[in-house]
Design an enzyme around this catalytic site. Structure first.
Site, mmCIF file in Angstrom:
data_model
loop_
_atom_site.group_PDB
_atom_site.id
_atom_site.type_symbol
_atom_site.label_atom_id
_atom_site.label_comp_id
_atom_site.label_asym_id
_atom_site.label_seq_id
_atom_site.Cartn_x
_atom_site.Cartn_y
_atom_site.Cartn_z
ATOM 1 N NE ARG A 171 -4.370 -1.439 0.156
ATOM 2 C CZ ARG A 171 -4.495 -2.293 -0.416
ATOM 3 N NH1 ARG A 171 -3.271 -2.673 -1.791
ATOM 4 N NH2 ARG A 171 -5.784 -3.375 -0.396
ATOM 5 C CD GLU A 223 -3.740 3.224 -5.222
ATOM 6 O OE1 GLU A 223 -4.646 2.662 -5.037
ATOM 7 O OE2 GLU A 223 -2.452 2.488 -4.811
ATOM 8 C CG HIS A 283 -3.488 -0.801 -6.639
ATOM 9 N ND1 HIS A 283 -4.142 -0.390 -5.743
ATOM 10 C CD2 HIS A 283 -4.145 -2.298 -6.508
ATOM 11 C CE1 HIS A 283 -4.006 -0.978 -4.613
ATOM 12 N NE2 HIS A 283 -3.597 -2.220 -5.292
HETATM 13 N N1 LIG Z 1 -0.964 -4.273 -5.246
HETATM 14 C C1 LIG Z 1 -1.739 -5.189 -5.017
HETATM 15 O O1 LIG Z 1 -3.086 -5.023 -6.177
HETATM 16 C C2 LIG Z 1 -2.492 -6.129 -3.786
HETATM 17 C C3 LIG Z 1 -2.035 -5.323 -2.878
HETATM 18 N N2 LIG Z 1 -1.726 -6.262 -1.801
HETATM 19 C C4 LIG Z 1 -1.411 -5.692 -0.850
HETATM 20 O O2 LIG Z 1 -0.001 -6.706 -0.108
HETATM 21 C C5 LIG Z 1 -0.277 -6.971 0.994
HETATM 22 C C6 LIG Z 1 0.794 -8.490 1.040
HETATM 23 O O3 LIG Z 1 -0.020 -9.758 1.129
HETATM 24 P P1 LIG Z 1 0.283 -10.575 1.892
HETATM 25 O O4 LIG Z 1 1.055 -11.558 1.177
HETATM 26 O O5 LIG Z 1 -1.536 -10.778 0.464
HETATM 27 O O6 LIG Z 1 -0.259 -10.241 3.649
HETATM 28 P P2 LIG Z 1 0.207 -11.818 4.267
HETATM 29 O O7 LIG Z 1 -0.784 -11.268 5.500
HETATM 30 O O8 LIG Z 1 0.212 -13.126 4.012
HETATM 31 O O9 LIG Z 1 1.474 -11.011 4.706
HETATM 32 C C7 LIG Z 1 2.281 -10.139 5.233
HETATM 33 C C8 LIG Z 1 3.529 -10.513 6.026
HETATM 34 O O10 LIG Z 1 3.448 -9.108 6.399
HETATM 35 C C9 LIG Z 1 3.801 -9.080 7.916
HETATM 36 N N3 LIG Z 1 3.833 -8.008 8.757
HETATM 37 C C10 LIG Z 1 3.002 -7.229 9.293
HETATM 38 N N4 LIG Z 1 3.340 -5.901 10.431
HETATM 39 C C11 LIG Z 1 4.517 -6.224 9.941
HETATM 40 C C12 LIG Z 1 5.289 -5.261 10.464
HETATM 41 N N5 LIG Z 1 5.334 -4.395 11.054
HETATM 42 N N6 LIG Z 1 7.440 -5.520 10.376
HETATM 43 C C13 LIG Z 1 7.238 -6.386 9.308
HETATM 44 N N7 LIG Z 1 6.482 -7.172 8.488
HETATM 45 C C14 LIG Z 1 5.278 -7.475 8.931
HETATM 46 C C15 LIG Z 1 3.642 -9.997 7.857
HETATM 47 O O11 LIG Z 1 3.504 -11.002 9.420
HETATM 48 C C16 LIG Z 1 2.868 -11.438 7.483
HETATM 49 O O12 LIG Z 1 3.823 -12.437 6.973
HETATM 50 C C17 LIG Z 1 -1.644 -6.444 2.064
HETATM 51 O O13 LIG Z 1 -2.294 -6.108 2.971
HETATM 52 C C18 LIG Z 1 -2.108 -5.615 0.863
HETATM 53 O O14 LIG Z 1 -2.308 -3.909 0.968
HETATM 54 C C19 LIG Z 1 -2.455 -7.650 -1.256
HETATM 55 C C20 LIG Z 1 -2.929 -8.469 -2.961
HETATM 56 C C21 LIG Z 1 -2.705 -7.429 -3.934
HETATM 57 O O1 LIG Z 2 -5.092 -4.113 -3.852
HETATM 58 C C1 LIG Z 2 -5.165 -5.524 -3.465
HETATM 59 C C2 LIG Z 2 -5.808 -6.669 -2.779
HETATM 60 O O2 LIG Z 2 -6.228 -7.387 -3.001
HETATM 61 O O3 LIG Z 2 -5.272 -5.529 -1.421
#
Ligand SMILES: NC(=O)C1=CN([C@@H]2O[C@H](COP(=O)(O)OP(=O)(O)OC[C@H]3O[C@@H](n4cnc5c(N)ncnc54)[C@H](O)[C@@H]3O)[C@@H](O)[C@H]2O)C=CC1
Ligand SMILES: O=CC(=O)O
Length: 348
Positions: A262, A291, A309
């Site tokens: 994000r 955004e 995005h």
């Molecule tokens: N650009 C896009 O279209 C997309 C963006 N995203 C973003 O990607 C992020 C991550 O997605 P996932 O991998 O599915 O989530 P996830 O929950 O599987 O992984 C996030 C990781 O970050 C770690 N984490 C949390 N707080 C932390 C901190 N302060 N310091 C270090 N590590 C920390 C968690 O322990 C976890 O391992 C989502 O929250 C979302 O905002 C997700 C999907 C699509």
């Molecule tokens: O940004 C997309 C999401 O799945 O989060």
């Protein structure tokens, strides 16, 4: 008693049949409002009374605004579940939901491949410095005059993943196929199986030793502060601007920074300064602080790869996300509980 009601906030774009099949179990309701004041009014008018579960999309924020305390208070008493069609749920104040007894789900795993693909595209593009010449080519100037500096190979570079969850681990595999060595920092160390050989390092070591830094952690602002004592005691109370001036100063000169998480996990003003000073060589971004606005300093800098995005912008992934989210709505209707809840509510 009539059927339970389901509120749709946003559109179903792909999984129409799966959505329509819910109508045998529930009455499907949509708002007619086009703005937040109208939506709050609709909530308060009693139109949504009896709604048990809401399905929401990322784009629905343009009508409802953030699912913040004010909105949570306006939702009908009957509403007990919010299903967020996205992995990131920073548009939802989970703390306010928890306080009102509302459980929240998101869409993990279905997003991993497509988002990690964009992440890898940005890493390669930023390392190679492709953006400058791609602009020059369209302006009829071939590689540009003078031509851009030579880029860098991924082979042998250290990739530091901040937040190695679903997307981060998927990215790790892809980056290793390009010869990168992966280190990571999470709030706690992963099991050997999940880490898959990546070295766990401190936050500062990740900043100081990575050639490429990839941000893959969730954006959270205040909610962890209230919800979790462990978080409240830790140095990193939230992830907004987790990368700012102090952190850029700790990075290797000439580092490449990539963000598909994000926008607000990076302080964009500080990023622009770090790019302008040459501290950051190039960066690749899929997400932005405000955004759809993009910081003018990022647009002006040819070393920045910009994607609007599009991490999950594929037919296959969007369909899978909708299926997952509808699966959560169905689980509520059939079993009275979600298939998955967001991490903040996992131990409740
Ligand atoms: N650009 C896009 O279209 C997309 C963006 N995203 C973003 O990607 C992020 C991550 O997605 P996932 O991998 O599915 O989530 P996830 O929950 O599987 O992984 C996030 C990781 O970050 C770690 N984490 C949390 N707080 C932390 C901190 N302060 N310091 C270090 N590590 C920390 C968690 O322990 C976890 O391992 C989502 O929250 C979302 O905002 C997700 C999907 C699509
Ligand atoms: O940004 C997309 C999401 O799945 O989060």
């Amino acid at each position: 008693m009539g059927k339970p009601r389901v509120l749709l906030l946003g559109e179903i774009e792909h999984a129409h049949k799966t959505w329509d099949a819910l109508s045998s179990l529930a009455e499907l309701v949509t708002p007619s409002s086009r703005s937040r004041p109208e939506f709050l009014e609709e909530c308060r008018s009693g139109k949504f009374d009896g709604v048990l579960v809401a399905y929401r999309t990322f784009a629905s924020v343009s009508i409802t605004g953030m699912i913040d305390e004010e909105l949570v208070q306006a939702l009908p008493e009957s509403l007990k579940f919010i299903c967020n069609c996205g992995a990131g749920y920073d548009q939802v104040d989970v703390h306010a939901c928890t306080a009102r007894g509302i459980r929240v789900s998101n869409v993990p795993t279905a997003v991993d491949d497509a988002t990690a693909d964009v992440n890898m595209f940005l890493i390669l593009g930023a390392l190679r410095g492709f953006n400058t010449s791609m602009i020059a080519l369209r302006e009829g100037k071939w590689r540009g005059h003078p031509p851009p500096p030579l880029g860098h190979d991924p082979e042998g570079k250290v990739l530091g993943i901040l937040g190695m969850g679903g997307i981060g681990r998927n990215l790790k595999k892809k980056a290793e196929a390009f010869g990168m060595r992966v280190i990571y920092h999470n709030r706690s160390k992963l099991s050997e199986e999940l880490a898959g050989g990546a070295d766990y390092v401190s936050f500062d070591d990740l900043l100081g030793t990575s050639d490429v830094i990839s941000l893959n952690l969730p954006l959270n602002v205040k909610y962890f502060l209230v919800l979790s004592q462990k978080e409240a005691n830790s140095k990193q109370k939230h992830t907004r601007h987790i990368i700012s001036t102090r952190e850029f100063e700790k990075m290797k000169k000439g580092v490449v920074v990539v963000n598909t998480a994000r926008g607000a996990v990076i302080d964009e003003d500080a990023l622009v300064k770090a790019l302008d000073s040459g501290l950051v060589w190039s960066c690749g971004l899929d997400v932005y602080e405000e955004e759809p606005k993009v910081h003018p300093g990022l647009i002006a800098n040819p070393h920045v790869m910009l994607v609007p995005h599009m991490g999950t912008w594929t037919v296959e992934t969007q369909t899978a996300m909708e299926q997952w989210n509808i699966g959560n709505v169905r689980a509520v209707l059939e079993k009275g509980e979600l298939n998955n809840v967001v991490p903040e509510q996992a131990d409740m």
